[in-house]
Write an enzyme that holds these catalytic residues in place. Structure first.
Site, short mmCIF file in Angstrom:
data_model
loop_
_atom_site.label_atom_id
_atom_site.label_comp_id
_atom_site.label_asym_id
_atom_site.label_seq_id
_atom_site.Cartn_x
_atom_site.Cartn_y
_atom_site.Cartn_z
N THR A 133 39.73 44.54 33.86
CA THR A 133 39.29 44.53 34.85
C THR A 133 40.48 44.23 36.17
O THR A 133 40.18 43.86 37.09
CB THR A 133 37.89 43.64 35.32
OG1 THR A 133 38.41 42.28 34.84
CG2 THR A 133 36.93 44.45 34.46
N GLU A 134 41.60 44.09 35.45
CA GLU A 134 42.83 43.39 36.25
C GLU A 134 43.00 44.25 37.84
O GLU A 134 43.31 43.53 38.99
CB GLU A 134 44.19 43.29 35.52
CG GLU A 134 43.92 42.42 34.66
CD GLU A 134 43.59 42.93 33.14
OE1 GLU A 134 43.90 42.12 32.17
OE2 GLU A 134 42.97 43.72 33.12
N VAL A 135 42.99 45.57 37.71
CA VAL A 135 43.14 46.51 38.93
C VAL A 135 42.38 46.20 40.01
O VAL A 135 42.53 46.20 41.15
CB VAL A 135 43.26 47.72 38.69
CG1 VAL A 135 44.53 48.12 37.80
CG2 VAL A 135 41.99 48.37 38.10
N ILE A 137 41.27 43.02 40.99
CA ILE A 137 41.61 41.90 41.56
C ILE A 137 42.87 41.82 42.12
O ILE A 137 43.71 40.83 42.20
CB ILE A 137 41.10 40.77 40.86
CG1 ILE A 137 42.00 40.60 39.68
CG2 ILE A 137 39.80 40.60 40.61
CD1 ILE A 137 41.78 39.21 38.61
N PHE A 139 45.36 42.55 40.33
CA PHE A 139 46.46 42.22 39.15
C PHE A 139 46.83 43.43 38.19
O PHE A 139 46.37 44.76 38.60
CB PHE A 139 45.67 40.89 38.43
CG PHE A 139 46.63 40.35 37.56
CD1 PHE A 139 47.94 40.09 37.76
CD2 PHE A 139 46.16 39.96 36.25
CE1 PHE A 139 48.91 39.37 37.24
CE2 PHE A 139 47.04 39.08 35.46
CZ PHE A 139 48.41 38.86 35.90
#
Length: 257
Positions: A133-135, A137, A139
């Site tokens: 799920t980084e993209v 937030i 990241f």
């Protein structure tokens, strides 16, 4: 260790994340303790297979966001050192001289999904969710991407890494991210059964060689890969385990590993 537990039972080293109040989120100390535990497992003569699991409702929620916020004050050099710390853990698990099985009894998100990715086998509950799920937030799923591309290929990796979507356990199995789904009552016994099958049937040395070759051969050209395979083949033939296994087979004896 404060956040990681280590124990050996029936030739299985159990490494357990124990930060349930923070959903086993990763920070510098947790990563350091995991590295210490896997180093211990690699040298532990009483352990032939490693199981990575977690206490609490989540397997691992990824990076501790409060910790990430704190890192924004760091210099580039400091952040590179911290990123390298996680890179070393993932590489350590991926290339460990023993098979690593993830026993996932809760959500595995972002860096937590990365931990599952670098394990050799993964067993999960049907209700667990997975995702990078980084993209979402701002990241990036930088380090895990290297391993995920190897594991499930470019098309499927793009689907997960660029959308940041969460998927259920069944979808994770279909994509090749997870090996098997088991219910809460049986997952511990199923993982133990699978681990004992490896322990009883297979040479530890042969599994270590095979795992090493899988990690290294993919970066070689065809000719380099074949030469490397021939060299490893010759090395394995001279090993004590190979001599023991072939002798047992020819004598129609049950080999004890």
């Amino acid at each position: 260790m404060e956040f990681v537990q280590y124990e050996v039972e029936n030739r299985i080293a159990y490494i357990t994340l124990n930060r349930p109040d923070k959903r086993n989120a990763l920070n510098y100390q947790v990563v350091a303790e995991l590295k210490e535990a896997f180093s211990q497992a690699s040298m532990d003569e009483e352990a032939k297979v490693v199981v990575l699991k977690a206490n609490g409702a989540a397997f691992c929620a990824g990076a501790d966001l409060a910790y990430l916020q704190q890192l924004q004050k760091n210099t580039y050099e400091e952040n590179l050192e911290d990123s390298s710390h996680l890179k070393e853990l993932f590489y350590q698990i991926y290339t460990l001289n023993k098979v690593v099985i993830a026993q996932i009894e809760g959500h595995a998100i972002a860096g937590g999904c990365g931990l599952a990715t670098v394990c050799d086998f993964s067993f999960t509950l049907p209700e667990a969710k997975f995702g990078y799920t980084e993209v979402r937030i701002g990241f990036i799923p930088a380090i895990v991407k290297v391993f995920l591309l190897r594991k499930i290929g470019e098309i499927r990796s793009k689907q997960l890494l660029l959308t940041g979507e969460l998927i259920d356990a069944q979808k994770a199995v279909e994509l090749g991210l997870i090996n098997e789904i088991s219910d809460a009552e049986n997952i511990k016994s199923r993982v133990n059964e699978f681990a004992q099958m490896l322990i009883e049937n297979n040479s530890g040395q042969s599994m270590a060689f095979t795992k090493q070759m899988i990690a290294e051969v993919q970066s070689k050209t065809l000719e380099e890969g074949l030469q490397y395979a021939a060299e490893m083949n010759a090395k394995a033939r001279a090993s004590e385990d190979c001599q023991k296994g072939i002798a047992a087979f020819l004598n129609k004896e049950q080999v004890s590993w």
